[in-house]
Structure formats: structure tokens, C-alpha cells
Design a protein around this motif. Structure first.
Motif, mmCIF file in Angstrom:
data_model
loop_
_atom_site.group_PDB
_atom_site.id
_atom_site.type_symbol
_atom_site.label_atom_id
_atom_site.label_comp_id
_atom_site.label_asym_id
_atom_site.label_seq_id
_atom_site.Cartn_x
_atom_site.Cartn_y
_atom_site.Cartn_z
ATOM 1 N N VAL A 10 -17.975 39.091 -7.038
ATOM 2 C CA VAL A 10 -17.398 38.180 -6.046
ATOM 3 C C VAL A 10 -16.182 38.836 -5.394
ATOM 4 C CG1 VAL A 10 -16.332 35.925 -5.672
ATOM 5 C CG2 VAL A 10 -18.150 36.172 -7.372
ATOM 6 N N GLY A 11 -16.111 38.770 -4.084
ATOM 7 C CA GLY A 11 -14.937 39.239 -3.364
ATOM 8 C C GLY A 11 -14.017 38.077 -3.029
ATOM 9 N N VAL A 12 -12.709 38.309 -3.125
ATOM 10 C CA VAL A 12 -11.725 37.288 -2.738
ATOM 11 C C VAL A 12 -10.690 37.938 -1.820
ATOM 12 C CG1 VAL A 12 -11.997 35.924 -4.832
ATOM 13 C CG2 VAL A 12 -10.249 37.703 -4.753
ATOM 14 N N THR A 13 -10.097 37.140 -0.959
ATOM 15 C CA THR A 13 -9.064 37.657 -0.072
ATOM 16 C C THR A 13 -7.939 36.649 0.089
ATOM 17 O OG1 THR A 13 -8.607 38.577 2.135
ATOM 18 C CG2 THR A 13 -10.261 36.822 2.013
ATOM 19 N N THR A 14 -6.740 37.098 -0.043
ATOM 20 C CA THR A 14 -5.497 36.352 0.134
ATOM 21 C C THR A 14 -5.538 34.946 -0.475
ATOM 22 O OG1 THR A 14 -6.082 35.687 2.430
ATOM 23 C CG2 THR A 14 -4.850 37.721 2.133
ATOM 24 N N TYR A 15 -5.444 33.894 0.365
ATOM 25 C CA TYR A 15 -5.240 32.544 -0.151
ATOM 26 C C TYR A 15 -5.595 31.539 0.933
ATOM 27 C CZ TYR A 15 -1.238 34.914 1.741
ATOM 28 O OH TYR A 15 -0.464 35.754 2.498
ATOM 29 N N VAL A 16 -5.728 30.285 0.534
ATOM 30 C CA VAL A 16 -6.020 29.218 1.494
ATOM 31 C C VAL A 16 -4.866 28.226 1.486
ATOM 32 C CG1 VAL A 16 -8.518 29.452 1.281
ATOM 33 C CG2 VAL A 16 -7.302 27.902 -0.256
ATOM 34 N N CYS A 55 -12.783 29.619 14.647
ATOM 35 C CA CYS A 55 -14.022 30.251 14.202
ATOM 36 C C CYS A 55 -14.684 29.412 13.101
ATOM 37 C CB CYS A 55 -13.754 31.673 13.695
ATOM 38 S SG CYS A 55 -12.860 31.749 12.124
ATOM 39 N N GLY A 56 -15.889 29.787 12.724
ATOM 40 C CA GLY A 56 -16.619 29.018 11.717
ATOM 41 C C GLY A 56 -15.898 28.943 10.394
ATOM 42 N N ALA A 57 -15.323 30.061 9.945
ATOM 43 C CA ALA A 57 -14.602 30.062 8.672
ATOM 44 C C ALA A 57 -13.401 29.129 8.726
ATOM 45 C CB ALA A 57 -14.161 31.487 8.317
ATOM 46 N N CYS A 58 -12.631 29.183 9.816
ATOM 47 C CA CYS A 58 -11.462 28.309 9.950
ATOM 48 C C CYS A 58 -11.870 26.839 9.978
ATOM 49 C CB CYS A 58 -10.676 28.664 11.205
ATOM 50 S SG CYS A 58 -9.733 30.194 11.092
ATOM 51 N N ARG A 59 -12.968 26.536 10.665
ATOM 52 C CA ARG A 59 -13.426 25.137 10.712
ATOM 53 C C ARG A 59 -13.848 24.641 9.339
ATOM 54 N NH1 ARG A 59 -16.093 26.969 15.436
ATOM 55 N NH2 ARG A 59 -18.124 26.859 14.372
ATOM 56 N N ASP A 60 -14.226 25.584 8.461
ATOM 57 C CA ASP A 60 -14.577 25.214 7.085
ATOM 58 C C ASP A 60 -13.364 25.196 6.168
ATOM 59 O OD1 ASP A 60 -17.245 24.932 7.693
ATOM 60 O OD2 ASP A 60 -17.790 26.975 7.078
ATOM 61 N N GLY A 61 -12.171 25.444 6.731
ATOM 62 C CA GLY A 61 -10.951 25.447 5.927
ATOM 63 C C GLY A 61 -10.652 26.790 5.288
ATOM 64 N N LEU A 62 -11.428 27.816 5.613
ATOM 65 C CA LEU A 62 -11.250 29.139 5.021
ATOM 66 C C LEU A 62 -10.442 30.023 5.969
ATOM 67 C CD1 LEU A 62 -14.898 29.592 3.679
ATOM 68 C CD2 LEU A 62 -12.899 28.748 2.432
ATOM 69 N N ILE A 63 -9.169 29.670 6.130
ATOM 70 C CA ILE A 63 -8.326 30.403 7.070
ATOM 71 C C ILE A 63 -8.148 31.857 6.658
ATOM 72 C CG2 ILE A 63 -7.110 28.336 7.834
ATOM 73 C CD1 ILE A 63 -4.812 29.124 5.962
ATOM 74 N N ASN A 64 -8.303 32.146 5.364
ATOM 75 C CA ASN A 64 -8.170 33.524 4.893
ATOM 76 C C ASN A 64 -9.355 34.387 5.319
ATOM 77 O OD1 ASN A 64 -9.745 31.911 3.163
ATOM 78 N ND2 ASN A 64 -9.489 33.335 1.468
ATOM 79 N N CYS A 65 -10.442 33.764 5.705
ATOM 80 C CA CYS A 65 -11.653 34.493 6.110
ATOM 81 C C CYS A 65 -11.863 34.461 7.621
ATOM 82 C CB CYS A 65 -12.878 33.901 5.410
ATOM 83 S SG CYS A 65 -12.823 34.001 3.595
ATOM 84 N N CYS A 66 -10.826 34.151 8.368
ATOM 85 C CA CYS A 66 -10.928 34.048 9.825
ATOM 86 C C CYS A 66 -11.503 35.317 10.431
ATOM 87 C CB CYS A 66 -9.538 33.767 10.402
ATOM 88 S SG CYS A 66 -9.481 33.747 12.204
ATOM 89 N N ASP A 67 -12.331 35.148 11.449
ATOM 90 C CA ASP A 67 -12.922 36.298 12.139
ATOM 91 C C ASP A 67 -11.866 37.196 12.781
ATOM 92 O OD1 ASP A 67 -15.369 35.283 11.454
ATOM 93 O OD2 ASP A 67 -15.799 34.424 13.421
ATOM 94 N N ASN A 68 -10.696 36.639 13.068
ATOM 95 C CA ASN A 68 -9.633 37.405 13.739
ATOM 96 C C ASN A 68 -8.358 37.447 12.892
ATOM 97 O OD1 ASN A 68 -11.004 37.950 16.295
ATOM 98 N ND2 ASN A 68 -10.910 35.737 16.584
ATOM 99 N N ASN A 69 -8.524 37.510 11.578
ATOM 100 C CA ASN A 69 -7.353 37.385 10.708
ATOM 101 C C ASN A 69 -6.448 38.604 10.771
ATOM 102 O OD1 ASN A 69 -8.780 39.279 9.249
ATOM 103 N ND2 ASN A 69 -8.977 38.043 7.409
#
Length: 425
Positions: free
Chosen positions: A294-300, A107-121
Motif C-alpha cells: 500500500v502506498g500512502v502520501t502526506t495526510y488528509v 479534481c476527483g480525488a479532492c471531491r472524495d476528500g483526498l486532498i493529499n492525492c490531488c491531481d495538481n498537488n
């Protein structure tokens, strides 16, 4: 072997978790099989237990295809017991901490290195840490340094959440900071702020024991929102201008309202909490002071390794002594006191979930012990042995070169560790 069974704590629905026998997972290409040592009980687990399923999938997950009932647990450590045929960079016997988030990588987030924001996390998804064995992708495991115990290995996940939230914030060395909530994540944030050089840390917490923990981990001031005017006291402590940054690890509407007013003009409020109910944001409190939310989720990728390094670097300097609030050392983490209980898999509901819900003031992090083995510099022993004895044995092994570290010596040490372990069930 096919058909082998193991114990696992499974979620079936609201207030319905069961210790069951399920099939041992098989290790495939690109995967590793982990014999679980310790697994922490997370606030998210408690939320699901009390009101779920919310985050736990009731229909097949798009990546793992898992759904209720499924195995709980996403804060865990263990030992590699099998690797896929194509896995060559990690060995059987290596102690590891498991990064449990799942992501599709496309997904777009994963391609940007934001695996914590994956559309299917999601979390783990191929089984969970409240079991005897789990199979995960090779990329999900991080080697635990020799100086870090398996118990601390199970704290890496919540510490990484806090570490990431501090990293993503605009915190600068010397800043004044407000932390809402003295639970495991709030206490982890306090430790990370201390390590990152915050000058003044103000904690807001109701429970007396957690107030004490906040002080022990580095809070300079601990306020009680049921007794103190949080906004007025924070401004007073911060020279009349308010906190530079605030972190919300509580997820309570009244706390959110207070924090927005307690940060300075152009200050930032970082939300870590997972909210059970919709929250209201008073936009004018942001607009007319140019504050940021600002919202944050888990980690990268990278956060787990940084936390492990920070704990390992603290070992040589702290000697496992509890960190005092006036400790000025930065760059290290010393989270041992967060562990307030260790239980067995058969005690998860009564002494784990219910204890954390009904006796919150007495507990911070309860670990579930899923195996009887621990490794110190290649020597196996009971993981119920007190840390002081384990440290002493590790020191003996480490000095082995002065009198010869033979297999006979290691065997004797193993027998001694096991014998002592029998005294500490």
C-alpha cells in the motif's frame, strides 16, 4: 506595506540554495499572513538539494504559478500577523502550525476528500517556511494548544505524515510491526504505533544514534540490516509467522525485498518513502502469501488536529520527560527528543542541509529559527530561552489568578524572558 523586503532561503537548482531578500507577501481574501517561528528541514528538501529539481516545479505550477527559484520549507509554525477581510474565525496573535499541501479542490480525488492525492498537488506554493513571513489559505493553519511549544508546532507536519500512514494501515491494537528506517519519519511512525497500541515494534536501522532514538521512542527491538538477517529475526520475534504490518520509511530496494518476506501471510507493507529511483517489486512474494503493498502520501483534513491533540494530551502526563521504550501509555505523542539542533536562517546550508547529509548519525530533525518571538499564554518572549525556563514562566502566568495577573506583572515577565533569552542566543 508594498515594497517591504524579507529574508528567505531560495532553491535555485542542485546544491544551489541562497539566502536572499525578497518582497514580503501580501495577505488577500481567504488568506492569513504568518510570521514564521520555526521551520524544519525535511528529507524531501535534502533530496531536492542533492539531485533536484525533481518535485520543485521548473515550469509554473498549475495552481500557484510558482517555479524555480522558490522559497523552501514546508514544516513550520508561526504567529498570525494579518488576516484577510473575510477571515473571521482566527485572530492576529494566534500561534499556528501550517498544513502545507496545496490542492485544487475540484479534481476527483479532492471531491472524495483526498486532498493529499490531488491531481495538481504540491507543498505550500505561495512561499515557504524558510522565510520571515508567508501567506497561506485560512484552511491551511491549525491553532497550537497552549501546552505545545512553537518548536513542536514545526514537527506537526512530519508527525502527521506518520499518523496518516498508521491510520490508513490495517493496524490493530496488539499487532507486531516492522519499521524500516530510523530517520524523522521512521521515528515518528514508531511514536504513532506506540500511541495506537502496537504490541511489538521492530525497527531496522544502520546509524547507531538513530538506533538509540528508535529505542527511546518505543521500539522493542532494533535490528541492523548490515549485521542481522532481518527476515529471520522478524519471524523469530513474531513467533515464526512474521510481522502483521510493516512500514517502509527508508525507500531502499534491499529493505523492500526484506520487508515483503518479513510480513506474515495476508500481512501489509505500507510504503511512506519517496523513492529517488524506480523500485522493483517481487510480485510472487505478494501473490503466494496474499500479502498487500500500500502506498500512502502526506495526510488528509483532520490529521493535523489529531496530532496536535495527541501531543497536548501527552504534556499533562509526561512532564516533558523522554519516553522510555517500556512506557505503556497510549494515545499520546512526546516528540521533543526528535529536535537535535536549532540554527539560524544564515546557517541553513552549512549547519542544516550539509549536517543532515554528512552527519546523519548525529541528527534527526534540525529546526531553523526564523523569529525572535514566542508567546506563552499571551506573553511575548525570546524563543531561544530553554524550555524549562519557559515552562516555569508559563506556570507563573497560569497561577496569576492567586496574586493578580496585571499588565505590569506580564510586562515584568516579558522583560525577564527577554533578559534570559539574551543569555541563550
Amino acid at each position: 506595506m508594498a515594497g517591504d523586503m524579507m529574508k528567505a532561503v531560495r532553491f535555485h537548482g542542485q546544491k544551489d540554495i541562497r539566502l536572499e531578500d525578497i518582497e514580503v507577501p501580501k495577505c488577500g481574501q481567504g488568506q492569513v499572513k504568518v510570521k514564521v517561528a520555526y521551520c524544519g528541514i525535511c528529507g524531501t528538501d535534502l533530496n531536492e538539494y542533492m539531485g533536484g529539481a525533481n518535485l520543485i516545479p521548473t515550469t509554473p505550477h498549475p495552481i500557484t504559478k510558482e517555479r524555480i527559484p522558490l522559497t523552501l520549507g514546508h514544516e513550520f509554525s508561526g504567529v498570525i500577523e494579518e488576516v484577510g477581510d473575510d477571515v473571521t474565525d482566527i485572530q492576529v496573535g494566534q500561534r499556528v502550525s501550517v498544513q502545507p499541501i496545496i490542492y485544487d479542490g475540484t479534481c476527483g480525488a479532492c471531491r472524495d476528500g483526498l486532498i493529499n492525492c490531488c491531481d495538481n498537488n504540491g507543498f505550500v506554493g505561495w512561499g515557504g517556511g524558510l522565510s520571515e513571513h508567508v501567506v497561506v489559505p485560512r484552511a491551511s493553519v491549525y491553532e497550537i494548544p497552549d501546552s505545545v511549544s512553537m518548536q513542536l508546532g514545526a514537527l506537526i507536519e512530519p508527525l502527521a505524515v506518520a499518523w496518516h500512514s498508521v491510520k490508513i494501515s490495517p493496524l490493530k491494537k496488539g499487532d507486531k510491526v516492522l519499521v524500516l528506517g530510523g530517520g524523522p519519519i521512521g521515528l515518528a511512525v514508531i511514536q504513532c504505533l506506540k500511541a495506537k497500541g502496537a504490541q511489538t515494534i521492530i525497527a531496522s536501522e544502520v546509524a547507531p544514534r538513530r538506533k538509540d532514538f528508535a529505542k527511546e521512542f518505543g521500539a522493542n527491538h532494533v535490528l541492523d540490516p548490515t549485521k542481522d538477517d532481518i527476515v529471520a529475526r522478524v519471524r523469530e520475534i513474531c513467533g515464526g509467522v512474521g510481522a502483521d504490518v510493516a512500514f517502509d520509511a527508508a525507500g531502499v530496494q534491499s529493505g523492500l525485498n526484506q520487508a515483503l518476506k518479513a510480513i506474515r501471510a495476508q500481512g501489509t507493507l505500507v510504503n511512506i518513502a519517496v523513492w529517488e529511483k524506480p523500485a522493483q517489486l517481487q510480485m510472487n512474494d505478494l501473490v503466494f502469501r496474499e500479502r498487500k503493498y500500500v502506498g500512502v502520501t502526506t495526510y488528509v483534513a483532520g490529521d493535523f488536529k489529531e496530532v496536535l491533540d495527541a501531543i497536548a494530551s501527552g504534556k499533562s502526563r509526561s512532564d516533558l520527560i523522554r519516553r522510555r521504550a517500556d512506557d505503556t501509555m497510549t494515545g499520546t505523542l512526546q516528540p521533543e527528543p526528535m529536535i537535535t539542533g536549532v540554527i539560524g536562517m544564515g546557517e541553513v546550508e552549512e549547519k542544516g542541509f550539509r549536517a543532515l547529509i554528512e552527519e546523519k548519525d548525529k541528527n534527526v530533525k534540525i529546526l531553523v529559527k526564523n523569529t525572535t518571538e514566542v508567546w506563552i499564554n499571551g506573553v511575548r518572549g525570546q524563543n531561544s530561552v530553554p524550555p524549562g525556563i519557559l515552562a516555569y514562566l508559563a506556570a507563573l502566568i497560569g497561577r496569576g489568578h492567586s496574586f493578580g495577573t496585571s499588565s505590569i506583572l506580564k510586562g515584568l515577565l516579558v522583560e525577564f524572558v527577554d533578559a534570559v533569552g539574551d543569555l541563550y542566543p
